[in-house]
Scaffold this motif. Structure first.
Motif, PDB file in Angstrom:
ATOM      1  N   ARG A  11       0.821  -1.204   0.000  1.00 30.69           N
ATOM      2  CA  ARG A  11       0.000   0.000   0.000  1.00 30.69           C
ATOM      3  C   ARG A  11       0.860   1.261   0.000  1.00 30.69           C
ATOM      4  N   GLU A  12       1.988   1.223   0.692  1.00 32.42           N
ATOM      5  CA  GLU A  12       2.863   2.389   0.754  1.00 32.42           C
ATOM      6  C   GLU A  12       3.665   2.579  -0.525  1.00 32.42           C
ATOM      7  N   LEU A  13       4.180   1.505  -1.111  1.00 29.26           N
ATOM      8  CA  LEU A  13       5.138   1.638  -2.199  1.00 29.26           C
ATOM      9  C   LEU A  13       4.573   1.392  -3.594  1.00 29.26           C
ATOM     10  N   HIS A  14       3.498   0.631  -3.697  1.00 30.29           N
ATOM     11  CA  HIS A  14       2.965   0.332  -5.030  1.00 30.29           C
ATOM     12  C   HIS A  14       2.559   1.575  -5.812  1.00 30.29           C
ATOM     13  N   PRO A  15       1.866   2.573  -5.218  1.00 30.38           N
ATOM     14  CA  PRO A  15       1.515   3.758  -6.005  1.00 30.38           C
ATOM     15  C   PRO A  15       2.730   4.479  -6.575  1.00 30.38           C
ATOM     16  N   ARG A  16       3.826   4.502  -5.819  1.00 32.61           N
ATOM     17  CA  ARG A  16       5.051   5.140  -6.294  1.00 32.61           C
ATOM     18  C   ARG A  16       5.641   4.365  -7.478  1.00 32.61           C
ATOM     19  N   VAL A  17       5.708   3.047  -7.325  1.00 29.13           N
ATOM     20  CA  VAL A  17       6.260   2.212  -8.399  1.00 29.13           C
ATOM     21  C   VAL A  17       5.393   2.308  -9.647  1.00 29.13           C
ATOM     22  N   LEU A  18       4.076   2.264  -9.471  1.00 32.34           N
ATOM     23  CA  LEU A  18       3.171   2.339 -10.612  1.00 32.34           C
ATOM     24  C   LEU A  18       3.306   3.678 -11.329  1.00 32.34           C
ATOM     25  N   ALA A  19       3.440   4.770 -10.584  1.00 32.86           N
ATOM     26  CA  ALA A  19       3.620   6.085 -11.211  1.00 32.86           C
ATOM     27  C   ALA A  19       4.914   6.131 -12.001  1.00 32.86           C
ATOM     28  N   PHE A  20       5.971   5.554 -11.445  1.00 33.76           N
ATOM     29  CA  PHE A  20       7.251   5.489 -12.153  1.00 33.76           C
ATOM     30  C   PHE A  20       7.116   4.701 -13.452  1.00 33.76           C
ATOM     31  N   MET A  21       6.512   3.539 -13.381  1.00 34.52           N
ATOM     32  CA  MET A  21       6.344   2.703 -14.567  1.00 34.52           C
ATOM     33  C   MET A  21       5.407   3.348 -15.585  1.00 34.52           C
ATOM     34  N   ALA A  22       4.334   3.971 -15.114  1.00 30.55           N
ATOM     35  CA  ALA A  22       3.361   4.563 -16.029  1.00 30.55           C
ATOM     36  C   ALA A  22       3.972   5.679 -16.850  1.00 30.55           C
ATOM     37  N   SER A  23       4.941   6.377 -16.278  1.00 32.46           N
ATOM     38  CA  SER A  23       5.586   7.454 -17.018  1.00 32.46           C
ATOM     39  C   SER A  23       6.605   6.942 -18.029  1.00 32.46           C
ATOM     40  N   ARG A  24       7.184   5.768 -17.771  1.00 30.97           N
ATOM     41  CA  ARG A  24       8.224   5.250 -18.653  1.00 30.97           C
ATOM     42  C   ARG A  24       7.701   4.198 -19.624  1.00 30.97           C
ATOM     43  N   ALA A  25       6.740   3.386 -19.202  1.00 35.38           N
ATOM     44  CA  ALA A  25       6.213   2.310 -20.054  1.00 35.38           C
ATOM     45  C   ALA A  25       4.723   2.158 -19.769  1.00 35.38           C
ATOM     46  N   PRO A  26       3.905   3.114 -20.225  1.00 36.59           N
ATOM     47  CA  PRO A  26       2.493   3.140 -19.821  1.00 36.59           C
ATOM     48  C   PRO A  26       1.719   1.874 -20.139  1.00 36.59           C
TER      49      PRO A  26
ATOM     50  N   GLU B  16       2.765  -1.178 -20.260  1.00 31.97           N
ATOM     51  CA  GLU B  16       3.196  -2.316 -19.457  1.00 31.97           C
ATOM     52  C   GLU B  16       3.256  -2.003 -17.971  1.00 31.97           C
ATOM     53  N   ALA B  17       2.795  -0.801 -17.588  1.00 31.64           N
ATOM     54  CA  ALA B  17       3.002  -0.334 -16.210  1.00 31.64           C
ATOM     55  C   ALA B  17       2.413  -1.277 -15.175  1.00 31.64           C
TER      56      ALA B  17
ATOM     57  N   SER C 195       4.730  -3.379 -12.613  1.00 30.92           N
ATOM     58  CA  SER C 195       4.581  -3.131 -11.178  1.00 30.92           C
ATOM     59  C   SER C 195       4.273  -4.419 -10.435  1.00 30.92           C
ATOM     60  N   SER C 196       3.436  -5.250 -11.037  1.00 31.03           N
ATOM     61  CA  SER C 196       3.131  -6.542 -10.418  1.00 31.03           C
ATOM     62  C   SER C 196       4.387  -7.401 -10.319  1.00 31.03           C
ATOM     63  N   GLU C 197       5.198  -7.393 -11.382  1.00 29.05           N
ATOM     64  CA  GLU C 197       6.443  -8.164 -11.365  1.00 29.05           C
ATOM     65  C   GLU C 197       7.368  -7.678 -10.251  1.00 29.05           C
ATOM     66  N   VAL C 198       7.407  -6.360 -10.072  1.00 26.66           N
ATOM     67  CA  VAL C 198       8.263  -5.798  -9.025  1.00 26.66           C
ATOM     68  C   VAL C 198       7.873  -6.356  -7.660  1.00 26.66           C
ATOM     69  N   PHE C 199       6.575  -6.388  -7.375  1.00 27.61           N
ATOM     70  CA  PHE C 199       6.165  -6.811  -6.038  1.00 27.61           C
ATOM     71  C   PHE C 199       6.186  -8.330  -5.870  1.00 27.61           C
ATOM     72  N   VAL C 200       6.137  -9.063  -6.966  1.00 22.51           N
ATOM     73  CA  VAL C 200       6.409 -10.490  -6.873  1.00 22.51           C
ATOM     74  C   VAL C 200       7.866 -10.695  -6.450  1.00 22.51           C
TER      75      VAL C 200
ATOM     76  N   ARG D 163      13.575  -3.993 -13.812  1.00 21.64           N
ATOM     77  CA  ARG D 163      12.479  -4.534 -14.612  1.00 21.64           C
ATOM     78  C   ARG D 163      12.262  -3.675 -15.854  1.00 21.64           C
ATOM     79  N   LEU D 164      12.367  -2.372 -15.686  1.00 21.92           N
ATOM     80  CA  LEU D 164      12.232  -1.473 -16.832  1.00 21.92           C
ATOM     81  C   LEU D 164      13.373  -1.688 -17.817  1.00 21.92           C
ATOM     82  N   SER D 165      14.577  -1.865 -17.307  1.00 26.61           N
ATOM     83  CA  SER D 165      15.724  -2.131 -18.180  1.00 26.61           C
ATOM     84  C   SER D 165      15.559  -3.458 -18.916  1.00 26.61           C
ATOM     85  N   ASP D 166      15.032  -4.464 -18.237  1.00 25.43           N
ATOM     86  CA  ASP D 166      14.770  -5.754 -18.879  1.00 25.43           C
ATOM     87  C   ASP D 166      13.786  -5.592 -20.025  1.00 25.43           C
ATOM     88  N   LEU D 167      12.747  -4.801 -19.804  1.00 30.28           N
ATOM     89  CA  LEU D 167      11.756  -4.559 -20.853  1.00 30.28           C
ATOM     90  C   LEU D 167      12.403  -3.916 -22.067  1.00 30.28           C
TER      91      LEU D 167
END
Length: 210
Positions: free
Chosen positions: A54-69, A71-72, A76-81, A108-112
């Protein structure tokens, strides 16, 4: 705290360009009970895992949405797995946890990108520009009174290396040194990228009037 103040460390509040409150939480977001929360998460306690998510997912999702909308959500799901799988080996405080989670997100973004064979390079030798001064007041003022969505759209248009430095600093609420470790660049280079990013944002948000 606004975008320019968060990145440059200015004392004057830049209240407009906030990223939906994501940048306002400090290292103590989990409270004084973080050691107990971490211990519970390490043994798989659902309430503790939920608190971290709950604390970190919104931050990670915002980061991903700006770089890879597109696949965000999946990224993000992969990150928390990966977080759930590796948490038993993590040892640190709340701030170090955030830095670790964003290290996973960046990888994960670099892998993509490697999978998609999208490679971007910085055309200028940044090492020659480490002595650049941080952005001036005109750049900070240019970011005033702009909405979160507008700020994120503007960041997404920046060169990749600049955008990611700003996002890690603002959305991740990470220090220059922490960002340096994540992106594999020296702190001075991170500051140069930060300077260029804010200058670019200032020009973009004011139609080149800065």
């Amino acid at each position: 705290m606004g975008l320019a103040e968060r990145v440059t460390g200015k004392r004057r509040a830049v209240g407009g360009a906030r990223l939906d409150g994501a940048a306002t939480a400090e290292a103590g977001a989990f409270g004084t009970g973080f050691p107990e929360l971490l211990g519970a998460a390490k043994v798989g306690a659902p309430w503790a895992m939920e608190a971290i998510y709950r604390e970190l997912h919104p931050r990670v999702l915002a980061f991903m949405a700006s770089r890879a909308p597109r696949e965000a959500e999946d990224l993000s799901s992969e990150v928390f797995v990966s977080v759930a799988e590796g948490l038993s080996r993590f040892d640190g405080n709340a701030r170090q946890l955030r830095s670790w989670v964003f290290t996973i997100a960046y990888r994960r973004l670099s892998d993509l990108r490697r999978r998609a064979q999208r490679r971007r390079t910085e055309p200028v030798a940044l090492d020659e520009l480490v002595a650049l001064m941080p952005p001036g007041d005109a750049e900070a003022e240019a970011l005033d009174a702009h909405s979160s969505a507008e700020a994120l759209r503007a960041i997404a248009r920046l060169p990749s290396s600049q955008a990611e430095v700003v996002l890690l600093r603002v959305v991740g609420d990470l220090s220059v040194e922490e960002v340096s470790a994540i992106v594999g660049k020296r702190p001075g280079t991170v500051r140069v990228l930060q300077h260029r990013a804010l200058a670019g944002l200032a020009r973009g948000l004011t139609g080149g009037q800065v």
